[in-house]
Motif scaffolding. Structure first.
Motif, mmCIF file in Angstrom:
data_model
loop_
_atom_site.group_PDB
_atom_site.id
_atom_site.type_symbol
_atom_site.label_atom_id
_atom_site.label_comp_id
_atom_site.label_asym_id
_atom_site.label_seq_id
_atom_site.Cartn_x
_atom_site.Cartn_y
_atom_site.Cartn_z
ATOM 1 N N GLU A 109 3.917 -2.550 32.893
ATOM 2 C CA GLU A 109 2.655 -3.272 32.763
ATOM 3 C C GLU A 109 2.240 -3.447 31.318
ATOM 4 O O GLU A 109 1.598 -4.425 30.955
ATOM 5 C CB GLU A 109 1.547 -2.466 33.431
ATOM 6 C CG GLU A 109 1.403 -2.708 34.892
ATOM 7 C CD GLU A 109 0.296 -1.835 35.446
ATOM 8 O OE1 GLU A 109 -0.224 -0.987 34.708
ATOM 9 O OE2 GLU A 109 -0.024 -2.001 36.618
ATOM 10 N N VAL A 110 2.616 -2.471 30.512
ATOM 11 C CA VAL A 110 2.165 -2.485 29.123
ATOM 12 C C VAL A 110 2.668 -3.731 28.387
ATOM 13 O O VAL A 110 2.084 -4.151 27.402
ATOM 14 C CB VAL A 110 2.610 -1.193 28.413
ATOM 15 C CG1 VAL A 110 4.098 -1.190 28.192
ATOM 16 C CG2 VAL A 110 1.886 -1.027 27.103
ATOM 17 N N LEU A 120 -2.652 -5.988 34.220
ATOM 18 C CA LEU A 120 -2.923 -4.726 33.543
ATOM 19 C C LEU A 120 -4.425 -4.497 33.535
ATOM 20 O O LEU A 120 -5.191 -5.338 33.062
ATOM 21 C CB LEU A 120 -2.404 -4.767 32.102
ATOM 22 C CG LEU A 120 -2.786 -3.575 31.242
ATOM 23 C CD1 LEU A 120 -1.941 -2.373 31.597
ATOM 24 C CD2 LEU A 120 -2.621 -3.892 29.779
ATOM 25 N N GLU A 121 -4.857 -3.372 34.102
ATOM 26 C CA GLU A 121 -6.282 -3.051 34.083
ATOM 27 C C GLU A 121 -6.565 -2.243 32.838
ATOM 28 O O GLU A 121 -6.162 -1.090 32.717
ATOM 29 C CB GLU A 121 -6.653 -2.285 35.350
ATOM 30 C CG GLU A 121 -6.625 -3.197 36.563
ATOM 31 C CD GLU A 121 -6.768 -2.450 37.868
ATOM 32 O OE1 GLU A 121 -6.559 -1.226 37.885
ATOM 33 O OE2 GLU A 121 -7.077 -3.103 38.878
ATOM 34 N N VAL A 122 -7.263 -2.844 31.896
ATOM 35 C CA VAL A 122 -7.494 -2.191 30.611
ATOM 36 C C VAL A 122 -8.393 -0.981 30.810
ATOM 37 O O VAL A 122 -9.433 -1.066 31.460
ATOM 38 C CB VAL A 122 -8.135 -3.174 29.616
ATOM 39 C CG1 VAL A 122 -8.404 -2.491 28.293
ATOM 40 C CG2 VAL A 122 -7.237 -4.363 29.418
#
Lengths: 114, 147, 500
Positions: C4-5, C61-63
């Motif tokens: 995801e990063v 991606l959930e920050v």
């Protein structure tokens, strides 16, 4: 209250556009400042006007009890104020330099690139 | 029309500022460190610190203010941004999503319990970034007056 | 650690490297190294993201681990990934070109940090899944572009910058207003969540009003008719490398925002919004190309053509069929590459011929045949000559127009293609073919231009390759278009299953 705010915001937008249509660059900047303030006030108003009810969770509870002001709108406004501040600070420096280089603050004389 | 010179040196402001300056800087640090749970934070702290340098500029002159800062304000912005961006990364090593807050507790012998976190690092980055950004603008305008 | 990063890397790499670059502002060598290696790293991460998105679908991606719709999400669907790839490629090429052309004075002013910041802003705008976050990235790239635009501080730059700054700030204010109204209506800022909730709003007229506000705000950014006046007033004034990345990327951010908002969020009243888009697209094509016909300064001609080409991309969105969207996306890719390449070539023409004015130039074909070829390829591609990328981009769009019987739009698209060819031939005749006029403009001292040739050469190669391997590009664009036409997949990827 909301009606009053709506009238105020409308006045802000009108004043901003009036200022931006003037020939002087300085008034143009004032217009831009008013415009971003109008947008911020708009967000503030549409998120619902709540008085004296901060969105704080009381001790011993997990959720907010009763009505509370919307914290997200405030965060959004804060962010956009900060951004607006930065961008406008830059615009002021730019216009200061531009007036020095072009030797005028009259938009009608800045036609060299059209 | 000749532009007016930047000159507002006054004895009162000069003496007052030497007293006020350390207080302002201390207050800005205070705002920075209490920021996470209570009103305050890097942004406001940065503004106060930048105001301190701006006060120096008004009380003395441009050169004194630049000497007080020592580094170029844009470099401060750079360092601040690096710190803020680095705050995003530790979470990755713990297998969490990017930017997830990490907290560490340290027990110090005299001071007691100290909590360190990536939001604090981010806030310090914001603090430096704001000082740098505000002073870049102030210095650019002051420079224009100077020349 | 998840892959995801990858979604965050195209933002964090330029941001971090820009910041590091800012701390070593006075060290020119370090700046250049960070510029070249940093953008290469960015290109690498963008490629990885594109492959990952192609293989495994929409990446989210959930920050800060805050779940959607409460936190900010970064989303990479195929369109976003393609745009990031494009931005990174152009960033890398521009950085290479800058190594030899940007003076030390500008480097001290912070050219490389600004370039990194611009790329971070652009990539952020392409990847974010949050409408307010989109505004923030717009402002980031705007501030960087303001500063890049006035590097040099000449009179023309200042005049151009005032118009650029004013109209872009106006557009930002409208954008913010539209965000405010949206938030008042649905109480969320997550784009997927907005898309879900707007459907159940009673006052659908208000939704159309907000949609129109977004349309105006993004149309200013994209320089669409009748809101394009800031572009020809400013794009020809800055350093050539800056012009190139502006022309290749900045208006595309506006186009991207239009694509995103009008496929994901405002799809209820397509009869109205897409009709407006169609008219805008047609007039944008026409006015841009007619404006260019009247110009005799290479960079001004190219600026006006940028406007006209934006029309084609909007046409793809306006027709709103799978094939049209494929054509639009193909066009975005093709045009970014070709227009940057032409701007960079114009810089080389200036270095070798001593002027940007067609009247003062001449005989470059005889003196610099390599340069002539490097100009000729993208110029023909821009006009849409087979087998280059421009031909396929135009062909798909025109075929899409024929499918929905939009004959007059097709007619104008073909006419504009012809006029584009006229403009390119005009530059070719005047600058390359005709005899060198007397007196010849003074040519700056010759320098070793290998890196410059190399960077333009890569872009020329890409446009040829996009033509030859049009099938692969078509397939990628097809995935992107099908994702755009099926917003449910995007919403599901962001909000999770059962959110409909």
């Amino acid at each position: 209250m909301t009606t009053l705010m709506a009238i105020l915001i409308g006045t802000f937008y009108a004043a901003a556009i009036y200022m931006m249509l003037r020939r002087s660059v300085v008034k143009l900047v004032i217009g831009l400042i008013l415009l971003s303030n109008a947008a911020n006030l708009l967000i503030f108003t549409v998120a619902g006007l709540e008085r004296g009810t901060p969105p704080l969770i009381p001790k011993g509870q997990d959720v907010i009890v009763g009505a509370a002001a919307d914290p997200l709108a405030q965060a959004v406004i804060l962010t956009s104020i900060v951004i607006g501040f930065g961008v406008l600070a830059f615009a002021v420096v730019l216009i200061h330099r531009a007036c020095e280089v072009v030797q005028t603050d009259d938009m009608n004389e800045m036609k060299g690139t059209d | 029309m000749k532009p007016r010179r930047f000159n507002m040196r006054s004895l009162i402001l000069n003496t007052g500022s030497s007293l006020l300056l350390p207080l302002l800087v201390l207050f800005s640090l205070f705002l920075l460190f209490r920021g996470h749970d209570e009103p305050g934070g890097g942004f406001i702290g940065g503004l106060v610190a930048a105001a301190a340098v701006a006060l120096k500029l008004f009380a003395e002159d441009y050169k004194a203010a630049r000497d007080m800062l020592r580094v170029h304000p844009l470099q401060l912005v750079g360092i601040g941004l690096v710190l803020a961006a680095l705050a995003a990364l530790p979470a990755l090593f713990f297998g969490q999503s990017f930017f997830t807050a990490q907290w560490w507790s340290v027990d110090l012998p005299i001071f007691g319990h100290l909590k360190l976190s990536t939001p604090l690092l981010f806030d310090i980055g914001v603090f430096l970034g704001v000082i740098g950004a505000v002073l870049t603008v102030v210095f650019t305008l002051a420079e224009a007056e100077h020349s | 650690m998840d892959l995801e990063v990858l979604v965050a890397l195209p933002i964090i790499i330029p941001l971090l490297l820009g910041a590091i670059s800012l701390t070593v502002l006075s060290n020119h060598n370090a700046q250049r190294w960070i510029g070249a290696v940093g953008t290469a790293l960015l290109l690498f991460s963008a490629t990885a993201l594109l492959l990952q998105t192609k293989e495994h679908g929409i990446q989210v991606l959930e920050v800060g681990s805050w779940p959607a719709p409460f936190g900010i999400v970064l989303v990479s669907d195929m369109l976003g990934a393609i745009m990031v790839m494009l931005a990174s490629t152009l960033g890398f090429i521009t950085a290479l070109y800058s190594l030899k052309t940007i003076r030390k004075r500008f480097e001290r002013f912070g050219y490389y940090p600004l370039l990194h910041l611009l790329l971070a802003g652009v990539n952020g705008a392409f990847l974010t899944g949050d409408i307010f976050n989109l505004y923030v990235w717009f402002e980031v790239l705007l501030v960087a572009s303001f500063a890049l635009l006035i590097l040099g501080g000449e009179r023309a730059q200042m005049e151009g910058a005032i118009k650029y700054v004013t109209l872009n700030l106006l557009s930002s204010a409208l954008f913010l207003t539209a965000i405010g109204l949206t938030y008042g209506l649905v109480g969320t800022l997550n784009m997927a969540d907005i898309a879900v909730k707007l459907g159940s709003v009673d006052d659908q007229k208000m939704v159309t009003v907000i949609g129109s506000l977004f349309l105006i705000a993004f149309a200013i950014k994209a320089a669409a008719f009748p809101l394009f006046f800031w572009l020809p007033a400013s794009y020809h004034t800055p350093q050539v490398a800056v012009s190139a990345i502006f022309a290749g990327l900045l208006t595309k951010v506006g186009v991207y925002a239009l694509y995103r908002v009008f496929t994901l969020i405002f799809t209820a009243d397509t009869g109205f919004t897409h009709e407006v888009l169609l008219w805008m697209a047609v007039f944008t094509m026409l006015t841009g190309v007619l404006g260019a016909a009247a110009q005799f300064e290479i960079r001004r001609i190219l600026s006006f053509h940028s406007i006209s080409q934006i029309g084609y991309m909007m046409l793809g969105l306006a027709l709103f069929t799978p094939l049209a969207l494929i054509g639009g996306i193909f066009y975005i890719v093709h045009h970014s590459i070709v227009k940057s390449s032409l701007f960079l070539t114009s810089g080389l023409i200036y270095r070798l011929g001593g002027s940007f004015e067609l009247k003062k130039l001449g005989g470059l074909y005889r003196k610099h045949p390599g340069l002539a070829i490097l100009f000729f390829i993208p110029a023909l591609s821009l006009a849409g000559v087979p087998p280059l990328s421009g031909f396929f981009a135009k062909f798909i769009l025109i075929k899409a127009g024929a499918e929905v019987d939009s004959w007059w739009a097709i007619g104008i698209a073909l006419l504009v293609g012809l006029l584009t060819l006229y403009s390119m031939i005009k530059i070719w005749n005047e600058a390359f073919w005709k005899a060198t006029p007397e007196p010849t403009p003074p040519v700056p001292a010759p320098t070793r231009n290998v890196l410059i040739y190399f960077s333009i050469g890569i872009l020329a190669f890409i446009t040829v390759a996009l033509g030859i391997f049009a099938q692969s590009m078509y397939e990628i664009a097809e995935i992107a278009a099908s994702q755009l036409l099926n917003p449910a997949a995007y919403i599901e990827a962001v909000l999770g299953r059962g959110s409909q």
